[in-house]
Design an enzyme around this catalytic site. Sequence first.
Site, PDB file in Angstrom:
ATOM      1  CG  HIS A 233      -7.846  14.496  -1.143  1.00 27.32           C
ATOM      2  ND1 HIS A 233      -7.410  14.718  -2.101  1.00 27.32           N
ATOM      3  CD2 HIS A 233      -8.949  13.358  -0.646  1.00 27.32           C
ATOM      4  CE1 HIS A 233      -7.866  13.712  -2.430  1.00 27.32           C
ATOM      5  NE2 HIS A 233      -7.785  12.871  -1.935  1.00 27.32           N
TER       6      HIS A 233
ATOM      7  CG  ASN B 100     -12.673  12.064  -3.118  1.00 27.25           C
ATOM      8  OD1 ASN B 100     -13.194  12.067  -3.329  1.00 27.25           O
ATOM      9  ND2 ASN B 100     -11.654  12.193  -4.261  1.00 27.25           N
TER      10      ASN B 100
ATOM     11  CG  HIS C  84      -4.454  -0.742   4.936  1.00 29.16           C
ATOM     12  ND1 HIS C  84      -4.690   0.045   3.892  1.00 29.16           N
ATOM     13  CD2 HIS C  84      -5.554  -1.619   4.692  1.00 29.16           C
ATOM     14  CE1 HIS C  84      -4.947  -0.154   2.789  1.00 29.16           C
ATOM     15  NE2 HIS C  84      -5.353  -1.387   2.920  1.00 29.16           N
TER      16      HIS C  84
ATOM     17  CG  HIS D 191      -3.402   3.946   3.899  1.00 30.87           C
ATOM     18  ND1 HIS D 191      -2.822   3.186   4.880  1.00 30.87           N
ATOM     19  CD2 HIS D 191      -3.843   4.998   4.340  1.00 30.87           C
ATOM     20  CE1 HIS D 191      -2.689   3.633   5.423  1.00 30.87           C
ATOM     21  NE2 HIS D 191      -3.255   4.823   6.090  1.00 30.87           N
TER      22      HIS D 191
ATOM     23  CB  CYS E 270       1.111   1.283   4.595  1.00 38.31           C
ATOM     24  SG  CYS E 270      -0.282   0.704   4.426  1.00 38.31           S
TER      25      CYS E 270
ATOM     26  CG  HIS F 161      -6.761   9.115   1.185  1.00 38.42           C
ATOM     27  ND1 HIS F 161      -6.751   8.193   0.460  1.00 38.42           N
ATOM     28  CD2 HIS F 161      -6.954  10.118   0.000  1.00 38.42           C
ATOM     29  CE1 HIS F 161      -7.205   7.877  -0.389  1.00 38.42           C
ATOM     30  NE2 HIS F 161      -7.607   9.601  -0.971  1.00 38.42           N
TER      31      HIS F 161
ATOM     32  N   GLY G   2     -13.886   8.726  -6.718  1.00 32.79           N
ATOM     33  CA  GLY G   2     -12.943   8.656  -7.188  1.00 32.79           C
ATOM     34  C   GLY G   2     -11.818   8.140  -6.379  1.00 32.79           C
TER      35      GLY G   2
ATOM     36  CG  ASP H 188      -2.569  15.144  -3.630  1.00 26.47           C
ATOM     37  OD1 ASP H 188      -3.607  14.667  -3.158  1.00 26.47           O
ATOM     38  OD2 ASP H 188      -1.759  15.245  -4.427  1.00 26.47           O
TER      39      ASP H 188
ATOM     40  CB  CYS I 134      -1.022  -0.072   1.350  1.00 24.92           C
ATOM     41  SG  CYS I 134      -1.564   1.440   1.514  1.00 24.92           S
TER      42      CYS I 134
HETATM   43  P1  5GP Z   1      -7.478   9.760  -3.870  1.00 24.97           P
HETATM   44  O1  5GP Z   1      -7.996  10.582  -5.249  1.00 24.97           O
HETATM   45  O2  5GP Z   1      -7.501   8.340  -3.336  1.00 24.97           O
HETATM   46  O3  5GP Z   1      -8.982  10.372  -3.134  1.00 24.97           O
HETATM   47  O4  5GP Z   1      -6.635  10.865  -3.228  1.00 24.97           O
HETATM   48  C1  5GP Z   1      -5.089  10.096  -3.435  1.00 24.97           C
HETATM   49  C2  5GP Z   1      -4.319  11.495  -3.743  1.00 24.97           C
HETATM   50  O5  5GP Z   1      -3.064  10.870  -3.372  1.00 24.97           O
HETATM   51  C3  5GP Z   1      -4.597  12.404  -4.955  1.00 24.97           C
HETATM   52  O6  5GP Z   1      -4.948  13.261  -5.212  1.00 24.97           O
HETATM   53  C4  5GP Z   1      -2.875  12.609  -5.081  1.00 24.97           C
HETATM   54  O7  5GP Z   1      -2.233  13.032  -6.185  1.00 24.97           O
HETATM   55  C5  5GP Z   1      -1.954  11.883  -4.429  1.00 24.97           C
HETATM   56  N1  5GP Z   1      -1.268  11.207  -4.566  1.00 24.97           N
HETATM   57  C6  5GP Z   1      -0.727   9.949  -5.300  1.00 24.97           C
HETATM   58  N2  5GP Z   1       0.533   9.078  -4.729  1.00 24.97           N
HETATM   59  C7  5GP Z   1       0.858   9.926  -4.154  1.00 24.97           C
HETATM   60  C8  5GP Z   1       2.455  10.016  -3.683  1.00 24.97           C
HETATM   61  O8  5GP Z   1       3.503   9.475  -3.771  1.00 24.97           O
HETATM   62  N3  5GP Z   1       2.489  10.580  -2.740  1.00 24.97           N
HETATM   63  C9  5GP Z   1       1.941  12.111  -2.001  1.00 24.97           C
HETATM   64  N4  5GP Z   1       2.107  12.905  -1.626  1.00 24.97           N
HETATM   65  N5  5GP Z   1       0.634  11.991  -2.874  1.00 24.97           N
HETATM   66  C10 5GP Z   1       0.258  10.950  -3.623  1.00 24.97           C
HETATM   67 ZN    ZN Z   2      -2.154   1.523   4.114  1.00 28.37          ZN
END
Ligand code: 5GP
Ligand code: ZN
Length: 112
Positions: free
Chosen positions: A100, A85, A46, A96, A7, A98, A91, A30, A4
């Site tokens: 925003h 999300n 996780h 894992h 993680c 999170h 989206g 991000d 992950c």
């Molecule tokens: P989701 O799309 O699952 O709501 O949000 C995942 C977020 O993780 C996205 O906004 C994406 O830009 C961010 N993200 C993906 N990979 C990485 C990474 O390796 N490092 C960081 N800092 N953010 C990441």
């Molecule tokens: Zn995880």
Amino acid sequence: MSDCLFCKIAAGEIPSSKVYEDELCCAFYDIAPQAPTHFLVIPKVHIGSVFEVGPENSGTVAHIFEVIAKLAKEQGLESYRVVSNIGEQAGQSVFHLHFHVLSGRDLTWPPG
Ligand code: 5GP
Ligand code: ZN
């Protein structure tokens, strides 16, 4: 969970721009910011998404919201949005949990 991304970021195995860290959670910017301020707050354990929140881990989620409020105050954010999300149609791309935190521009409502 061994495979992950978040993680690995929480464990420091993959670098990130960390904003905050404690025993339960960490916050980092991000990689593809969608607003002038855009950081993510995640539990160190996780949890796949809000779908997996229950009595065994809801204390960690409550703690995360305290951390969000503290970081927002420290950064002087006067208006901001907290988004999680859940599932691909909403989206979610990293499975894992999170949150925003987005701020610094006009944010549309309803979301697209
Ligand atoms: P989701 O799309 O699952 O709501 O949000 C995942 C977020 O993780 C996205 O906004 C994406 O830009 C961010 N993200 C993906 N990979 C990485 C990474 O390796 N490092 C960081 N800092 N953010 C990441
Ligand atoms: Zn995880």
